[in-house]
Design a protein around this motif. Sequence first.
Motif, PDB file in Angstrom:
ATOM      1  N   UNK A  33       0.650  -1.463   0.140  1.00 49.95           N
ATOM      2  CA  UNK A  33       0.323   0.132   0.024  1.00 49.95           C
ATOM      3  C   UNK A  33       0.900   1.342   0.049  1.00 49.95           C
ATOM      4  N   UNK A  34       1.561   1.201   0.805  1.00 49.33           N
ATOM      5  CA  UNK A  34       2.833   2.105   1.326  1.00 49.33           C
ATOM      6  C   UNK A  34       3.458   2.587  -0.264  1.00 49.33           C
ATOM      7  N   UNK A  35       3.916   1.740  -1.709  1.00 47.13           N
ATOM      8  CA  UNK A  35       4.560   2.192  -2.746  1.00 47.13           C
ATOM      9  C   UNK A  35       3.355   2.016  -3.460  1.00 47.13           C
ATOM     10  N   UNK A  36       2.145   1.617  -2.861  1.00 53.51           N
ATOM     11  CA  UNK A  36       1.097   2.483  -4.544  1.00 53.51           C
ATOM     12  C   UNK A  36       0.948   3.877  -3.803  1.00 53.51           C
ATOM     13  N   UNK A  37       1.063   4.228  -2.915  1.00 56.91           N
ATOM     14  CA  UNK A  37       1.040   5.459  -2.473  1.00 56.91           C
ATOM     15  C   UNK A  37       2.381   6.570  -3.122  1.00 56.91           C
ATOM     16  N   UNK A  38       2.818   5.788  -2.744  1.00 63.13           N
ATOM     17  CA  UNK A  38       4.000   6.583  -3.597  1.00 63.13           C
ATOM     18  C   UNK A  38       4.470   6.879  -4.563  1.00 63.13           C
ATOM     19  N   UNK A  39       3.908   5.918  -5.374  1.00 66.57           N
ATOM     20  CA  UNK A  39       3.793   5.234  -7.276  1.00 66.57           C
ATOM     21  C   UNK A  39       2.587   6.721  -7.387  1.00 66.57           C
ATOM     22  N   UNK A  40       2.040   7.060  -6.943  1.00 67.10           N
ATOM     23  CA  UNK A  40       0.990   8.383  -6.582  1.00 67.10           C
ATOM     24  C   UNK A  40       1.779   9.948  -6.703  1.00 67.10           C
ATOM     25  N   UNK A  41       2.005   9.576  -5.559  1.00 68.59           N
ATOM     26  CA  UNK A  41       3.226  10.704  -5.892  1.00 68.59           C
ATOM     27  C   UNK A  41       3.752  11.465  -6.190  1.00 68.59           C
ATOM     28  N   UNK A  42       4.324  10.434  -7.000  1.00 70.92           N
ATOM     29  CA  UNK A  42       5.876  10.545  -8.573  1.00 70.92           C
ATOM     30  C   UNK A  42       4.590  11.782  -9.491  1.00 70.92           C
ATOM     31  N   UNK A  43       3.815  10.106  -9.493  1.00 73.39           N
ATOM     32  CA  UNK A  43       2.779  10.787 -10.605  1.00 73.39           C
ATOM     33  C   UNK A  43       2.726  12.445 -10.709  1.00 73.39           C
ATOM     34  N   UNK A  44       1.937  12.966  -9.007  1.00 69.96           N
ATOM     35  CA  UNK A  44       1.249  13.785  -8.909  1.00 69.96           C
ATOM     36  C   UNK A  44       2.288  15.157  -9.175  1.00 69.96           C
TER      37      UNK A  44
END
Length: 45
Positions: A33-44
């Motif tokens: 979950x944390x990994x996916x959230x970090x990916x989202x942050x990078x995209x944003x």
Amino acid sequence: MKPLQLSPETAVKLAKKLNVPLEQLMHMPQHILIQKLMELEKENK
């Protein structure tokens, strides 16, 4: 492994952001979950 400690509102928002079913989100290991959230942050950015 215990379920994630999330409020219902947070869980629903996360499931929508990550495009995963709520049930799947609740059973997701925390590190994934944390990994996916970090990916989202990078995209944003």
